[in-house]
Each structure stands twice: as structure tokens, then as C-alpha cells.
Design a protein around this motif. Structure first.
Motif, PDB file in Angstrom:
ATOM      1  N   LEU A 163      77.018  20.234 -36.521  1.00  0.00           N
ATOM      2  CA  LEU A 163      77.213  20.595 -37.919  1.00  0.00           C
ATOM      3  C   LEU A 163      77.120  19.330 -38.763  1.00  0.00           C
ATOM      4  O   LEU A 163      77.915  18.390 -38.585  1.00  0.00           O
ATOM      5  N   TYR A 164      76.147  19.272 -39.670  1.00  0.00           N
ATOM      6  CA  TYR A 164      75.904  18.087 -40.492  1.00  0.00           C
ATOM      7  C   TYR A 164      76.426  18.343 -41.906  1.00  0.00           C
ATOM      8  O   TYR A 164      76.328  19.460 -42.435  1.00  0.00           O
ATOM      9  N   GLY A 165      77.004  17.301 -42.520  1.00  0.00           N
ATOM     10  CA  GLY A 165      77.484  17.464 -43.881  1.00  0.00           C
ATOM     11  C   GLY A 165      78.068  16.187 -44.441  1.00  0.00           C
ATOM     12  O   GLY A 165      77.904  15.088 -43.882  1.00  0.00           O
ATOM     13  N   LEU A 166      78.776  16.344 -45.561  1.00  0.00           N
ATOM     14  CA  LEU A 166      79.329  15.223 -46.308  1.00  0.00           C
ATOM     15  C   LEU A 166      80.831  15.409 -46.480  1.00  0.00           C
ATOM     16  O   LEU A 166      81.323  16.532 -46.598  1.00  0.00           O
ATOM     17  N   CYS A 167      81.564  14.292 -46.507  1.00  0.00           N
ATOM     18  CA  CYS A 167      82.968  14.321 -46.882  1.00  0.00           C
ATOM     19  C   CYS A 167      83.054  14.450 -48.399  1.00  0.00           C
ATOM     20  O   CYS A 167      82.453  13.655 -49.130  1.00  0.00           O
ATOM     21  N   THR A 168      83.800  15.432 -48.876  1.00  0.00           N
ATOM     22  CA  THR A 168      83.880  15.698 -50.314  1.00  0.00           C
ATOM     23  C   THR A 168      85.219  15.280 -50.896  1.00  0.00           C
ATOM     24  O   THR A 168      85.579  15.723 -51.984  1.00  0.00           O
ATOM     25  N   GLN A 169      85.956  14.419 -50.214  1.00  0.00           N
ATOM     26  CA  GLN A 169      87.241  13.983 -50.720  1.00  0.00           C
ATOM     27  C   GLN A 169      87.042  13.110 -51.958  1.00  0.00           C
ATOM     28  O   GLN A 169      86.167  12.237 -52.000  1.00  0.00           O
ATOM     29  N   ASP A 170      87.848  13.342 -52.974  1.00  0.00           N
ATOM     30  CA  ASP A 170      87.782  12.549 -54.201  1.00  0.00           C
ATOM     31  C   ASP A 170      88.464  11.211 -53.962  1.00  0.00           C
ATOM     32  O   ASP A 170      89.609  11.146 -53.500  1.00  0.00           O
ATOM     33  N   TYR A 171      87.740  10.137 -54.283  1.00  0.00           N
ATOM     34  CA  TYR A 171      88.267   8.792 -54.100  1.00  0.00           C
ATOM     35  C   TYR A 171      88.599   8.188 -55.459  1.00  0.00           C
ATOM     36  O   TYR A 171      87.770   8.195 -56.375  1.00  0.00           O
ATOM     37  N   GLU A 172      89.801   7.673 -55.608  1.00  0.00           N
ATOM     38  CA  GLU A 172      90.184   7.007 -56.842  1.00  0.00           C
ATOM     39  C   GLU A 172      89.589   5.596 -56.867  1.00  0.00           C
ATOM     40  O   GLU A 172      89.312   5.020 -55.819  1.00  0.00           O
ATOM     41  N   PRO A 173      89.366   5.050 -58.055  1.00  0.00           N
ATOM     42  CA  PRO A 173      88.844   3.670 -58.136  1.00  0.00           C
ATOM     43  C   PRO A 173      89.740   2.709 -57.370  1.00  0.00           C
ATOM     44  O   PRO A 173      90.967   2.732 -57.505  1.00  0.00           O
ATOM     45  N   LYS A 174      89.127   1.887 -56.545  1.00  0.00           N
ATOM     46  CA  LYS A 174      89.883   0.986 -55.686  1.00  0.00           C
ATOM     47  C   LYS A 174      89.693  -0.455 -56.132  1.00  0.00           C
ATOM     48  O   LYS A 174      88.684  -0.816 -56.751  1.00  0.00           O
ATOM     49  N   VAL A 175      90.671  -1.288 -55.797  1.00  0.00           N
ATOM     50  CA  VAL A 175      90.664  -2.703 -56.144  1.00  0.00           C
ATOM     51  C   VAL A 175      90.558  -3.516 -54.867  1.00  0.00           C
ATOM     52  O   VAL A 175      91.188  -3.199 -53.849  1.00  0.00           O
ATOM     53  N   CYS A 176      89.761  -4.558 -54.887  1.00  0.00           N
ATOM     54  CA  CYS A 176      89.578  -5.422 -53.716  1.00  0.00           C
ATOM     55  C   CYS A 176      90.894  -6.105 -53.383  1.00  0.00           C
ATOM     56  O   CYS A 176      91.505  -6.751 -54.251  1.00  0.00           O
ATOM     57  N   PRO A 177      91.371  -6.030 -52.154  1.00  0.00           N
ATOM     58  CA  PRO A 177      92.637  -6.671 -51.789  1.00  0.00           C
ATOM     59  C   PRO A 177      92.541  -8.185 -51.717  1.00  0.00           C
ATOM     60  O   PRO A 177      93.566  -8.859 -51.644  1.00  0.00           O
ATOM     61  N   ARG A 178      91.320  -8.736 -51.756  1.00  0.00           N
ATOM     62  CA  ARG A 178      91.143 -10.189 -51.659  1.00  0.00           C
ATOM     63  C   ARG A 178      91.114 -10.856 -53.034  1.00  0.00           C
ATOM     64  O   ARG A 178      91.873 -11.777 -53.311  1.00  0.00           O
ATOM     65  N   CYS A 179      90.210 -10.336 -53.903  1.00  0.00           N
ATOM     66  CA  CYS A 179      90.016 -11.011 -55.194  1.00  0.00           C
ATOM     67  C   CYS A 179      90.472 -10.181 -56.383  1.00  0.00           C
ATOM     68  O   CYS A 179      90.516 -10.682 -57.509  1.00  0.00           O
ATOM     69  N   GLY A 180      90.791  -8.916 -56.186  1.00  0.00           N
ATOM     70  CA  GLY A 180      91.265  -8.090 -57.275  1.00  0.00           C
ATOM     71  C   GLY A 180      90.178  -7.424 -58.086  1.00  0.00           C
ATOM     72  O   GLY A 180      90.476  -6.706 -59.046  1.00  0.00           O
ATOM     73  N   ALA A 181      88.921  -7.643 -57.736  1.00  0.00           N
ATOM     74  CA  ALA A 181      87.828  -7.004 -58.459  1.00  0.00           C
ATOM     75  C   ALA A 181      87.702  -5.541 -58.041  1.00  0.00           C
ATOM     76  O   ALA A 181      88.244  -5.110 -57.015  1.00  0.00           O
ATOM     77  N   MET A 182      86.986  -4.760 -58.838  1.00  0.00           N
ATOM     78  CA  MET A 182      86.809  -3.346 -58.539  1.00  0.00           C
ATOM     79  C   MET A 182      85.841  -3.155 -57.371  1.00  0.00           C
ATOM     80  O   MET A 182      84.889  -3.934 -57.187  1.00  0.00           O
ATOM     81  N   LEU A 183      86.067  -2.117 -56.586  1.00  0.00           N
ATOM     82  CA  LEU A 183      85.159  -1.744 -55.502  1.00  0.00           C
ATOM     83  C   LEU A 183      84.217  -0.657 -55.999  1.00  0.00           C
ATOM     84  O   LEU A 183      84.621   0.224 -56.761  1.00  0.00           O
ATOM     85  N   HIS A 184      82.988  -0.742 -55.580  1.00  0.00           N
ATOM     86  CA  HIS A 184      82.030   0.289 -55.952  1.00  0.00           C
ATOM     87  C   HIS A 184      81.350   0.812 -54.697  1.00  0.00           C
ATOM     88  O   HIS A 184      81.343   0.159 -53.638  1.00  0.00           O
ATOM     89  N   ALA A 208      79.667  13.727 -40.128  1.00  0.00           N
ATOM     90  CA  ALA A 208      80.065  13.646 -41.534  1.00  0.00           C
ATOM     91  C   ALA A 208      79.697  12.292 -42.112  1.00  0.00           C
ATOM     92  O   ALA A 208      79.980  11.249 -41.497  1.00  0.00           O
ATOM     93  N   ASP A 209      79.075  12.309 -43.269  1.00  0.00           N
ATOM     94  CA  ASP A 209      78.777  11.087 -44.006  1.00  0.00           C
ATOM     95  C   ASP A 209      79.942  10.774 -44.935  1.00  0.00           C
ATOM     96  O   ASP A 209      80.362  11.617 -45.730  1.00  0.00           O
ATOM     97  N   ARG A 210      80.486   9.579 -44.852  1.00  0.00           N
ATOM     98  CA  ARG A 210      81.588   9.151 -45.723  1.00  0.00           C
ATOM     99  C   ARG A 210      81.162   7.904 -46.492  1.00  0.00           C
ATOM    100  O   ARG A 210      80.375   7.084 -45.980  1.00  0.00           O
ATOM    101  N   PRO A 211      81.657   7.711 -47.697  1.00  0.00           N
ATOM    102  CA  PRO A 211      81.192   6.592 -48.528  1.00  0.00           C
ATOM    103  C   PRO A 211      81.694   5.244 -48.023  1.00  0.00           C
ATOM    104  O   PRO A 211      82.750   5.144 -47.395  1.00  0.00           O
ATOM    105  N   ARG A 212      80.908   4.223 -48.308  1.00  0.00           N
ATOM    106  CA  ARG A 212      81.282   2.841 -48.025  1.00  0.00           C
ATOM    107  C   ARG A 212      81.459   2.120 -49.362  1.00  0.00           C
ATOM    108  O   ARG A 212      80.657   2.298 -50.290  1.00  0.00           O
ATOM    109  N   PHE A 213      82.494   1.289 -49.452  1.00  0.00           N
ATOM    110  CA  PHE A 213      82.801   0.576 -50.690  1.00  0.00           C
ATOM    111  C   PHE A 213      82.633  -0.923 -50.472  1.00  0.00           C
ATOM    112  O   PHE A 213      82.948  -1.446 -49.399  1.00  0.00           O
TER     113      PHE A 213
END
Length: 484
Positions: free
Chosen positions: A64-85, A108-113
Motif C-alpha cells: 500500500l503506497y501513500g503519503l503521511c498527511t499529519q500537519d506539521y507546525e513550523p519548526k525551529v532549528c535546535p542548533r542556530c534557531g533559524a526556521m526549518l523548511h 509511506a512518504d514523510r517530509p524531510r526538514f
């Protein structure tokens, strides 16, 4: 919900998703936060044997092929504090619940930040909400595996049904059992749970753990049948550790303990809890009499009669062990069954097996044997009076019977009778306690049979910790069903 929303919901859960290449409707995954895009049926090989003796079979597997549809909140880099995209995606393959006799898996395909700062190379991958912790399987498959194991299936059977490796199934089962019967303190030390309820009577016995005289001891609640303690060894330390585990306050409410004739257990319990009564099991007393006295006397009498030339009398004793160790009422019941034509084993024309019926005239043969031999008559007297002793309601009455049996055995001047008299005299307190507390080690012996069955079905369980947890769970299945 309108028609458009309903169609979107069904497509997201795989109900009407059509794979144009394969030409059939996709099967539902039943997973939340998973949007199925297509499904493919493939034929794969699976080795159900071992590396040395492989047993490879082909089976169907649904991917069964598909995508993870979980909503991700904007994340902050734990090293430098910049935003993750977002920076692409990662595909993860998980085993899923089998569909009939076919296995299934989810890709399942899940996003990489990635950090938005050019001087920072930090990246992370989004989580999969339906992934089971510690294994590449879905959470529904973990729950399904636990249900099969709780039902009593072996690791091999569950591995065959789910498509998982036996080691993965064992890890799932061990985690389930530890969650039920193990507590972990702040230092990470594991201890068994305290007894769920107060016990009035407990039983103790040892059982064979491994070859090479390796034994373990089991202690259980005689009323509920739940195992309270398991430990390697059969010495006093096992009892000391159990009392330390449950506490003296809990032990103060235990009235009696049923045991075989292990003196170490008796001394350890009375040393820590002098208020308790130690009750020796009736079965062990009778078994000692049958094995060490009846069987030994019968063999010696056979040899004596042969040496004296009385071959007919010696032949009469041949095959008489069952008759000599049985009660008179049992022999009479067998004779009645023979008169009624009871069939013990049915015949088979296919396999050329003869029908076996209950044999008769066993009581008559028993009376003939004891009337022709003085020692056999003594055996009958001791056996009858021992049976009557265990029917007494007070310890004083039972003690009179036991002392009379001791005197009678010593009067025969036969070494086997004298041995039995010494056995009764040395354990008389535990024997007469049966009148006040008519306990039987039947439940303990039943647990011993369950131990053998679990080990035999699993072809051995070398992990003793896992094996003991399995025994804890098996002893509580009936009790858990009653309270539910």
C-alpha cells in the motif's frame, strides 16, 4: 458531510483508490494520517524454516503506497534557531496487518526538514504517527500481534500469521508482559508486581528448569491459581526473597502453605512467619507409600517366592502393582465398568487395532493376593487406615490414626515399613495440619503441567526471564476472565 467530502475521505483511507496499472480497487489501510495513492499485489518468497534447513514458500503480499498527511507546525532549528523548511521526503516501509492469508506492507512518504540558514546543515525527518515504537511495523499490527499472543499462540504460529520474524514477535510479547507484570523504579531497576489480592493459602513446589539438575521454584495463590513468585533454585533463599517481596504485613494474613516434603521450605516459612501452618500434600504421602513401600515389597516378595520355588505365587504377583496401589472402592468401580462393557480404547479396522474393554475381577484378585501373603495384608491395613486418617476433622483425631500407623509399621520389622514410619514421624506436624486446612497441591501440580506444555509447544524457551513472564500470564488468564 457532503458527497465531495465523503469521496475525499474514502480516497484518503484507500476505499476507492484505483491503481490504473494493476486494474483493481485498492484495499483499505485503515490508518489515520495516511493518504493511500495506489496498491500493488506482488508475489514474494518467505523462508519459514532456518538458514541451515530453509523452507521457502511463495505468498501474496499487498503493498500500500501513500503519503503521511499529519500537519506539521513550523519548526525551529535546535542548533542556530533559524526556521526549518521542507526539503523533499523520505520513504519508509512498514509491515501491516495481514489480509486473509496474504501479508501486507505500507510504504509511506514523510517530509524531510532542513535548516534555512546556509551555514547550518541541520536536518530532520518528520515522524510517522502510525508506526509502532521500536519496530518497522504499524501500530495496528503490533496490537494484532499482542492479541494473538495473549490468546496463547506460540511465537512460531504468530510469526507465520503476521509475516514477522520470531525475534520481533518475541520482543513484542516480552514488552507486553513487562507492561503487565513488571514495575521499573526511578533507577531503572525492574521488579515484579505485588500480588493483586491478598491470599489466605499459598502453595510452593519446585520444577525442572533445564537439564543438568537446574530447578526453579513456583509459589502461587491456592484459591485463584495465580503465580505469585518464580525464582531459580529450590533452597531457603527463594522463600526469603518472596517474603521480602510481598512484605511481612501481607504474609501475616496468610494462614497456611501447602508443600511437598521439602524441609527447606518448611523451615524458611516458619522462621519468618511462625504463625503459619505448613500442610503436607496428601498426594505426596500416598505416592511415597506406593513407590517406596508397596512397589518395593511386591518385588522383594516375587524374588523370595522364586527363590523358594513357588513359581505360581510369584506369577500371581506379576502385573499387580496397579491393583495393590488402588483403593478397594476403585477396584469395585472398575469391576462394575467391566460388567457394563465399558470400552477403554476403540478399535480400528483401518489400522488393524483391536478394541480394548475394561478388565474385570480386579477386586477378587486383590483379595486373593492379600489373603495369601502377610506383608501384602499389612500393606492393605496401612493403606486403609491412612485413607481414614485423612477423613478426620480435627488434628487430634488424625494424630491418633497416624501414630497408630507408625506403631503398626514398626511392628512389621520390615525395612520398607520402618522407613515409612520414620517418614510419618518426622513430618507428623505438617501431616496432621491437613485436618484443619484440607489443602491439596493439585493446583501447583497443574501449574507444573502448564509449564511443561508451554515449553513443549515452544520447543524450549532459553530466555528464562521471558519464560517466567509467560508463566505469570498463563496462570492469570482464567482469573482475569472472571474479574472482567
Amino acid at each position: 458531510m457532503n458527497i465531495t467530502d465523503l469521496d475525499t475521505f474514502k480516497q484518503g483511507h484507500g476505499y476507492i483508490s484505483v491503481d490504473p496499472l494493476e486494474g483493481f480497487i485498492s484495499l483499505p489501510s485503515g490508518l489515520d494520517c495516511f493518504k493511500q495513492t495506489h496498491c500493488r499485489l506482488q508475489r514474494v518468497n518467505r523462508n519459514d524454516g532456518t538458514k541451515i534447513k530453509p523452507f521457502v514458500r511463495k505468498h501474496d503480499e499487498y503493498a500500500l503506497y501513500g503519503l503521511c498527511t499529519q500537519d506539521y507546525e513550523p519548526k525551529v532549528c535546535p542548533r542556530c534557531g533559524a526556521m526549518l523548511h521542507r526539503n523533499g521526503s523520505v520513504t519508509t516501509t512498514l509491515r501491516h496487518i495481514p489480509l486473509g492469508d496474504s501479508y501486507s506492507l505500507v510504504e509511506a512518504d514523510r517530509p524531510r526538514f532542513r535548516c534555512s540558514s546556509q551555514c547550518c546543515e541541520y536536518s530532520e525527518v518528520g515522524c510517522i504517527p502510525f508506526k509502532a515504537k521500536g519496530h518497522l511495523i504499524t501500530e495496528p499490527l503490533r496490537q494484532y500481534t499482542e492479541a494473538l499472543l495473549a490468546y496463547g499462540m506460540t511465537l512460531k504460529e504468530v510469526a507465520h500469521i503476521t509475516g514477522l520474524h520470531k525475534c520481533v514477535v518475541k520482543d513484542i510479547d516480552k514488552a507486553r508482559l513487562e507492561g503487565l507484570y513488571v514495575t521499573v523504579d526511578k533507577d531503572g531497576k525492574k521488579t515484579l508486581i505485588k500480588p493483586e489480592q491478598q491470599a489466605r493459602f499459598i502453595g510452593i513446589d519446585e520444577f525442572k528448569l533445564h537439564d543438568g539438575h537446574k530447578y526453579a521454584t513456583v509459589i502461587l495463590d491456592m484459591e485463584s491459581g495465580c503465580i505469585l513468585w518464580l525464582q531459580v533454585g529450590k533452597k531457603k533463599q527463594v522463600v526469603y526473597d518472596f517474603i521480602d517481596h510481598v512484605g511481612l504485613e501481607w504474609m501475616s494474613k496468610v494462614e497456611a502453605v501447602s508443600s511437598d516434603m521439602n524441609s527447606d521450605f518448611e523451615q524458611a516459612f516458619l522462621e519468618k512467619c511462625p504463625h503459619m501452618k505448613v500442610v503436607y500434600d496428601h498426594f505426596h504421602i500416598v505416592k511415597n507409600f506406593n513407590d517406596k513401600v508397596v512397589s518395593a515389597v511386591r518385588k522383594e516378595e516375587q524374588r523370595r517366592l522364586i527363590a523358594e520355588g513357588d513359581i505360581a505365587a510369584a506369577e500371581a504377583l506379576k502385573g499387580s502393582k496397579y491393583i495393590l496401589t488402588s483403593k478397594r472402592v476403585t477396584l469395585e468401580a472398575k469391576d462394575q465398568e467391566a460388567a457394563d462393557g465399558k470400552i477403554i480404547s476403540r478399535g480400528s479396522e483401518l489400522f488393524k487395532k483391536q478394541e480394548v474393554k475394561q478388565k474385570g475381577e480386579q477386586y477378587r484378585r486383590y483379595m486373593e493376593l492379600i489373603s495369601q501373603n502377610r506383608l501384602l495384608m499389612d500393606l492393605d491395613w496401612v493403606k486403609t487406615n491412612l485413607e481414614q486418617a485423612y477423613l478426620k476433622q480435627t488434628s487430634e483425631e488424625m494424630k491418633l490414626y497416624i501414630e497408630e500407623i507408625i506403631n503398626y509399621c514398626e511392628g512389621t520389622e520390615n525395612k520398607h515399613f520402618i522407613w515409612f514410619a520414620r517418614l510419618l514421624r518426622n513430618h507428623i506436624d505438617g501431616i496432621i495440619s491437613h485436618a484443619e486446612y484440607p489443602l491439596s497441591n493439585g493446583k501447583v501440580e497443574g501449574i507444573n503441567q502448564k509449564i511443561k506444555t508451554i515449553r513443549r509447544k515452544s520447543y524450549g524457551l532459553p530466555d528464562d526471564e521471558y519464560f517466567f513472564l509467560k508463566l505469570f500470564d498463563a496462570s492469570r488468564q482464567k482469573w482475569r476472565a472472571q474479574i472482567e
